[in-house]
Design an enzyme around this catalytic site. Structure first.
Site, PDB file in Angstrom:
ATOM      1  N   GLU A 408       0.733  -1.352  -0.083  1.00  0.00           N
ATOM      2  CA  GLU A 408      -0.120   0.109   0.041  1.00  0.00           C
ATOM      3  C   GLU A 408       0.662   1.130  -0.256  1.00  0.00           C
ATOM      4  OE1 GLU A 408      -3.204   0.062   2.922  1.00  0.00           O
ATOM      5  OE2 GLU A 408      -4.125  -1.460   1.675  1.00  0.00           O
ATOM      6  N   GLU A 504      -6.482  -8.323   0.158  1.00  0.00           N
ATOM      7  CA  GLU A 504      -7.150  -7.877   1.400  1.00  0.00           C
ATOM      8  C   GLU A 504      -8.587  -7.465   0.728  1.00  0.00           C
ATOM      9  OE1 GLU A 504      -5.455  -4.693   3.843  1.00  0.00           O
ATOM     10  OE2 GLU A 504      -3.474  -5.669   3.652  1.00  0.00           O
TER      11      GLU A 504
HETATM   12  C1  BDP Z   1      -5.100  -1.943   4.847  1.00  0.00           C
HETATM   13  C2  BDP Z   1      -3.867  -2.245   5.251  1.00  0.00           C
HETATM   14  C3  BDP Z   1      -3.794  -2.954   6.615  1.00  0.00           C
HETATM   15  C4  BDP Z   1      -5.139  -2.416   7.406  1.00  0.00           C
HETATM   16  C5  BDP Z   1      -6.380  -2.532   6.776  1.00  0.00           C
HETATM   17  C6  BDP Z   1      -7.545  -2.223   7.524  1.00  0.00           C
HETATM   18  O1  BDP Z   1      -2.741  -2.923   4.588  1.00  0.00           O
HETATM   19  O2  BDP Z   1      -2.868  -2.915   7.432  1.00  0.00           O
HETATM   20  O3  BDP Z   1      -5.151  -3.148   8.864  1.00  0.00           O
HETATM   21  O4  BDP Z   1      -6.230  -1.778   5.616  1.00  0.00           O
HETATM   22  O5  BDP Z   1      -7.808  -0.998   7.349  1.00  0.00           O
HETATM   23  O6  BDP Z   1      -5.208  -0.659   4.383  1.00  0.00           O
HETATM   24  O7  BDP Z   1      -8.133  -3.088   8.103  1.00  0.00           O
END
Ligand code: BDP
Length: 590
Positions: A408, A504
């Site tokens: 990111e 993610e």
């Molecule tokens: C993403 C990140 C991660 C965060 C997640 C979140 O890669 O580290 O914990 O979002 O917001 O942006 O839960």
């Protein structure tokens, strides 16, 4: 340095345990020679983050200097050996003294620190170790840090966390992995690099590079044991480096279903007299990208699993073997086949276990959320050093199928990132990674804010996306979320013509909250959110996997959007399942 091991030529003593500890918030310790003695010492467990262990002493959110000390015995029979120390990891900067003398310092957490201490120790006696650790980060470090003042200067007060951090996981401090005193012979095998290739379903190829320290040796002998036989190979050796490649017939390949490991024993000889030996387990497998596919041994594979964290109550980020066993057994239970070491390298034990159990690992460098307004030559240098150390440690694990040299970038959505600076930076990082290891693809998970024209896509072999439609955007509106996500994925697949990996997607969930309509934070919402995302991802030919964020709830810096933890876990922090765990188990069991 190679991972310490015990054999006929090498020794290894674990000196972890209960050590002395003192926080040094005023940073007076060096001036006052705390390497000789520090007053007011309390006790701390090593490995273990200081934060929750020493909460009553006020260290829950402590960022700064802290001192560790312990005594350790060096037996007489270590005479005529080279003596080393390995600190499994110390987050993030550390300085070491042995018997009050300065040995060296190290910048960068999450990876082992090795120093030769032969000339610093006395055999047959107790010796003294003192370690200073500092867990502050800044614009030059990997990961980058930020201060409360900087949040103010940037007019981003609402994004400020405590402790101030650029990332969404607790900046735990301390020694997080075991500490070993180990030996090598005077002349020794310094490094071994194994890459494997698959010629057919029964034929593999091994490329081997061995580096030797200080040697008058003239011979290398290999024992490759597996699949019912031991093959012995002899090679003559000139100089301090050896390279060879050979084929293995009737070979049993390593795969998720049959994670078969061969034992490779290397002997270093001088005129038939063995000087050193080193053994490792190797899996014969090959990873390739072909069009929109990720191939393992020439067969397409779809990644099902999680982004994880090293995080657990009380111990913080420290290695915890019962937890490792539990997490792997839950991943098996839920039918996952892979995970990403978000957002930093995990203890090697994780990779050993993945090797043995057929899990595929995306191995990540802690270059999380790089801010390109602050990134400079020092950041780049530290970043490259980190990549080199990570590949150095983990290159021989068959479970590691991909490197993620970052995560990111440009989370702050800075325009100048797209005017060449991002492109130049990631080109250099990705080329460097591939130069060190041409055998594995690279990927850099992109965030929604950096958008669909992120320069990381050009330099990655696999386009990885972290997406939160239905959470940070379109909250509570799952159908709109899925529609937007589909449009974006189609655009990116069409533009970059590379496989797409959803690294993610997830929703914070409070166990015990329920609703019959789409309501954020309820167990039903998380379950439905993940189901819809998986259906969409799996319906596209260009996708190679789905990693849910996150395996378990984890501790974060304080912010109004976090109720102590990031609650996107499928399991809670102590590993009880939420409703979504059963949903995923069904989806991934198909
Ligand atoms: C993403 C990140 C991660 C965060 C997640 C979140 O890669 O580290 O914990 O979002 O917001 O942006 O839960």
């Amino acid at each position: 340095m190679l991972t310490p091991q015990q054999n006929n030529f090498r020794d290894k003593n674990d000196i972890s345990g209960i050590w002395k500890f003192a926080a040094d918030p005023q940073k007076t310790g060096e001036k006052e020679n705390w390497n000789v003695k520090f007053n007011n010492a309390i006790k701390i467990a090593v490995p273990g983050s200081w934060n929750e262990q020493l909460e009553a002493e006020g260290l829950m959110h402590y960022v700064g200097n802290a001192w560790y000390a312990t005594d350790f015995f060096i037996p007489k029979y270590f005479d005529n050996k080279r003596i080393w120390i390995r600190i499994g990891s110390a987050d993030y900067y550390s300085k070491l003294w042995i018997n009050e003398k300065f040995v060296g310092d190290n910048l960068g957490g999450f990876l082992p620190i090795d120093f030769e201490i032969t000339s610093f120790v006395k055999t047959g006696e107790n010796n003294k170790l003192t370690l200073l650790i500092n867990n502050e980060l800044n614009s030059d470090t990997i990961p980058q840090g930020i201060s409360s003042d900087e949040y103010g200067e940037e007019n981003r007060r609402r994004e400020e966390t405590f402790p101030a951090a650029r990332f969404d996981f607790s900046p735990y401090g301390g020694i997080h992995r075991p500490v070993y005193i180990y030996t090598t012979p005077i002349q020794f095998i310094k490094d071994v690099s194994v890459s494997t290739y698959v010629m057919s379903s029964v034929k593999g190829k091994i490329k081997l590079k061995i580096d030797i320290e200080n040697s008058s040796a003239n011979q290398i002998r290999l024992y490759i044991t597996g699949n019912g036989a031991t093959i012995i190979k002899d090679f003559s050796l000139e100089g301090s480096s050896f390279e060879n490649e050979f084929e293995l017939n009737e070979c049993r390949l390593w795969s998720c279903d049959d994670p078969y490991l061969y034992k490779l024993k290397i002997e270093l000889l001088e005129d038939e007299n063995c000087l050193d030996e080193y053994s490792l387990k190797i899996g014969i497998r090959e990873v390739k990208i072909d069009g929109f596919n990720l191939l393992l041994n020439n067969e397409p594979v779809f990644l099902k699993g999680f982004g994880k964290h090293e995080d657990f109550p009380v111990i913080g980020k420290a290695l915890n073997l019962p937890l490792l066993i539990k997490d792997f057994s839950l991943m098996k239970w839920i039918n996952a086949n892979s995970f990403r070491t978000s957002h930093y390298p995990y203890a090697e034990e994780w990779l050993d276990f993945a090797d043995e159990n057929g899990f595929l690992v995306v191995n990540e460098v802690p270059a999380v959320s790089l801010d390109f307004r602050k990134t400079n030559e020092k950041t780049l240098k530290n970043h490259k050093d980190f990549i080199k150390k990570l590949i150095g440690r983990d290159k021989n694990h068959p479970s590691v199928i991909m490197w993620a040299p970052g995560n990111e970038p440009n989370l702050v959505g800075e325009e100048s990132y797209y005017n060449g600076s991002g492109d130049k930076y990631w080109k250099e990082i990705c080329e460097y990674t591939k130069q060190l290891d041409p055998s594995r693809p690279v990927t850099i998970p992109n965030c929604q804010r950096a958008g669909k024209d992120d320069p990381v896509f050009i330099h990655s072999d696999v386009v990885s996306l972290n997406r939160y439609y239905g959470w940070y955007e379109n909250p509570g509106l799952l159908d709109t979320a899925i529609k937007r996500f589909e449009e974006e994925m189609d655009y990116i697949a069409d533009k970059y013509k590379k496989p797409i990996f959803i690294t993610e997607f997830g929703a914070d969930t409070m166990p015990g909250f329920h609703s019959i309509s789409d309501q954020m934070f309820t167990e039903e919402y998380q379950s439905e959110f993940l189901k819809k995302y998986c259906e969409l991802i799996e319906s596209k030919d260009y996708t190679i996997g789905e990693h849910v964020w996150n395996f378990a709830d984890f501790k974060t810096p304080q912010h109004f959007r976090r109720v102590v933890l990031n609650l996107k876990g499928i399991f809670n922090r102590t590993r009880d399942p939420k409703l979504a765990a059963f949903t995923l188990k069904k989806i991934w069991g198909k």
